[in-house]
Design an enzyme around this catalytic site. Structure first.
Site, PDB file in Angstrom:
ATOM      1  N   ASN A 113     -10.511   1.140   7.162  1.00 28.74           N
ATOM      2  CA  ASN A 113     -11.898   1.065   7.616  1.00 28.74           C
ATOM      3  C   ASN A 113     -12.066   0.968   9.125  1.00 28.74           C
ATOM      4  O   ASN A 113     -13.181   1.119   9.624  1.00 28.74           O
ATOM      5  CB  ASN A 113     -12.616  -0.105   6.947  1.00 28.74           C
ATOM      6  CG  ASN A 113     -12.723   0.078   5.447  1.00 28.74           C
ATOM      7  OD1 ASN A 113     -12.343   1.108   4.900  1.00 28.74           O
ATOM      8  ND2 ASN A 113     -13.242  -0.921   4.778  1.00 28.74           N
ATOM      9  N   HIS A 126      -4.647   6.066  -1.305  1.00 29.22           N
ATOM     10  CA  HIS A 126      -5.269   5.926   0.016  1.00 29.22           C
ATOM     11  C   HIS A 126      -4.286   6.222   1.157  1.00 29.22           C
ATOM     12  O   HIS A 126      -4.702   6.473   2.281  1.00 29.22           O
ATOM     13  CB  HIS A 126      -5.805   4.503   0.162  1.00 29.22           C
ATOM     14  CG  HIS A 126      -7.215   4.408   0.655  1.00 29.22           C
ATOM     15  ND1 HIS A 126      -8.096   5.469   0.718  1.00 29.22           N
ATOM     16  CD2 HIS A 126      -7.906   3.336   1.117  1.00 29.22           C
ATOM     17  CE1 HIS A 126      -9.261   5.063   1.185  1.00 29.22           C
ATOM     18  NE2 HIS A 126      -9.178   3.781   1.437  1.00 29.22           N
ATOM     19  N   ASN A 148     -14.569   5.681   4.427  1.00 27.04           N
ATOM     20  CA  ASN A 148     -14.730   4.693   5.499  1.00 27.04           C
ATOM     21  C   ASN A 148     -13.820   4.941   6.696  1.00 27.04           C
ATOM     22  O   ASN A 148     -14.196   4.632   7.827  1.00 27.04           O
ATOM     23  CB  ASN A 148     -14.542   3.281   4.954  1.00 27.04           C
ATOM     24  CG  ASN A 148     -15.691   2.861   4.074  1.00 27.04           C
ATOM     25  OD1 ASN A 148     -16.819   3.301   4.242  1.00 27.04           O
ATOM     26  ND2 ASN A 148     -15.401   2.020   3.088  1.00 27.04           N
ATOM     27  N   ASP A 150      -7.067  11.097   2.299  1.00 26.99           N
ATOM     28  CA  ASP A 150      -7.322  11.254   0.871  1.00 26.99           C
ATOM     29  C   ASP A 150      -8.772  11.619   0.599  1.00 26.99           C
ATOM     30  O   ASP A 150      -9.666  11.228   1.333  1.00 26.99           O
ATOM     31  CB  ASP A 150      -6.969   9.954   0.137  1.00 26.99           C
ATOM     32  CG  ASP A 150      -7.805   8.776   0.626  1.00 26.99           C
ATOM     33  OD1 ASP A 150      -7.715   8.451   1.824  1.00 26.99           O
ATOM     34  OD2 ASP A 150      -8.547   8.184  -0.177  1.00 26.99           O
ATOM     35  N   TYR A 175      -5.843  -0.848   9.241  1.00 25.67           N
ATOM     36  CA  TYR A 175      -6.406  -0.691   7.901  1.00 25.67           C
ATOM     37  C   TYR A 175      -7.437   0.421   7.974  1.00 25.67           C
ATOM     38  O   TYR A 175      -8.008   0.716   9.012  1.00 25.67           O
ATOM     39  CB  TYR A 175      -6.973  -1.983   7.315  1.00 25.67           C
ATOM     40  CG  TYR A 175      -5.869  -2.971   6.999  1.00 25.67           C
ATOM     41  CD1 TYR A 175      -5.204  -2.921   5.776  1.00 25.67           C
ATOM     42  CD2 TYR A 175      -5.469  -3.910   7.941  1.00 25.67           C
ATOM     43  CE1 TYR A 175      -4.174  -3.808   5.500  1.00 25.67           C
ATOM     44  CE2 TYR A 175      -4.442  -4.790   7.666  1.00 25.67           C
ATOM     45  CZ  TYR A 175      -3.795  -4.734   6.446  1.00 25.67           C
ATOM     46  OH  TYR A 175      -2.759  -5.598   6.192  1.00 25.67           O
ATOM     47  N   TYR A 228       0.804  -1.222   0.000  1.00 21.72           N
ATOM     48  CA  TYR A 228       0.000   0.000   0.000  1.00 21.72           C
ATOM     49  C   TYR A 228       0.838   1.274   0.000  1.00 21.72           C
ATOM     50  O   TYR A 228       0.280   2.369  -0.092  1.00 21.72           O
ATOM     51  CB  TYR A 228      -0.946   0.013   1.205  1.00 21.72           C
ATOM     52  CG  TYR A 228      -1.912  -1.139   1.199  1.00 21.72           C
ATOM     53  CD1 TYR A 228      -2.947  -1.200   0.277  1.00 21.72           C
ATOM     54  CD2 TYR A 228      -1.777  -2.183   2.109  1.00 21.72           C
ATOM     55  CE1 TYR A 228      -3.840  -2.267   0.259  1.00 21.72           C
ATOM     56  CE2 TYR A 228      -2.664  -3.257   2.096  1.00 21.72           C
ATOM     57  CZ  TYR A 228      -3.683  -3.291   1.172  1.00 21.72           C
ATOM     58  OH  TYR A 228      -4.552  -4.337   1.156  1.00 21.72           O
TER      59      TYR A 228
END
Length: 188
Positions: free
Chosen positions: A66, A19, A112, A91, A64, A14
């Site tokens: 969410n 993100h 989220n 973001d 993460y 990632y």
């Protein structure tokens, strides 16, 4: 004490994705202000230091995106941090690359990570810096988990620096002053 939170996803796959622009700002701030992000606790990695005489915690949740609120809630509870002294950087697909927006409060707008934070903090009133990553042309997930182009990365380097300055302004002069100074920012 201020809590500066950059949102993103942990793991090499990632790194440098749209993100993870919040993580990028935290890394830039850590380097600029010589704060080591070397502690693992509160479902995140963080470091403590000072920015212009204010004690700060720089946090990258490792839950993460969410579930970002879980990490934030633990830090808030442990350090007894007021909501006004939290700045969340993340973001935003509704802003073009090279733009940023500062808000004192507001809904999650479909993000989220912010939904999770609002749910865990119990309120949508906390300063935030939204960094434009552009609108998806097709699939949202592949867009936000995708990498920036070389040209976009050049614009983002300017935005990351501006977001750092905006955070400093929020801490020293308040969110209204930061909005006045930085909401018209556009990288060139």
């Amino acid at each position: 004490m201020f809590l500066i939170v950059g949102l993103g996803n942990p793991g090499r796959e990632y790194e440098n994705t749209r993100h993870n622009i919040g993580f990028d700002v935290i890394d830039f701030m850590a380097e600029k202000y010589n704060i080591s992000i070397n502690r693992t606790k509160f479902k995140g990695v963080y470091g403590e230091g000072n920015i212009n005489g204010e004690k700060v915690i720089l946090l990258k949740p490792t839950t993460y995106m969410n579930l970002s609120g879980e990490s934030l809630r633990q830090v808030i509870d442990f350090y007894k941090i007021e909501k006004d002294n939290i700045v969340v950087i993340y973001d935003d697909i509704s802003l073009e690359v090279g733009r940023m927006r500062i808000r004192a409060k507001g809904s999650a707008g479909g993000h989220n990570g912010i939904k999770s934070i609002i749910a865990h903090v119990g309120d949508d009133v906390f300063p935030r810096i939204k960094i434009g990553v552009g609108a998806p042309k097709n699939d949202l997930v592949s867009h936000v988990l995708g990498k920036f182009s070389k040209d976009e990365r050049g614009l983002l380097n300017q935005v990351v620096e501006a977001a750092t300055d905006a955070t400093d302004t929020i801490m020293c002069k308040g969110v209204s002053e930061a909005m006045n100074l930085f909401n018209s920012f556009s990288a060139k």
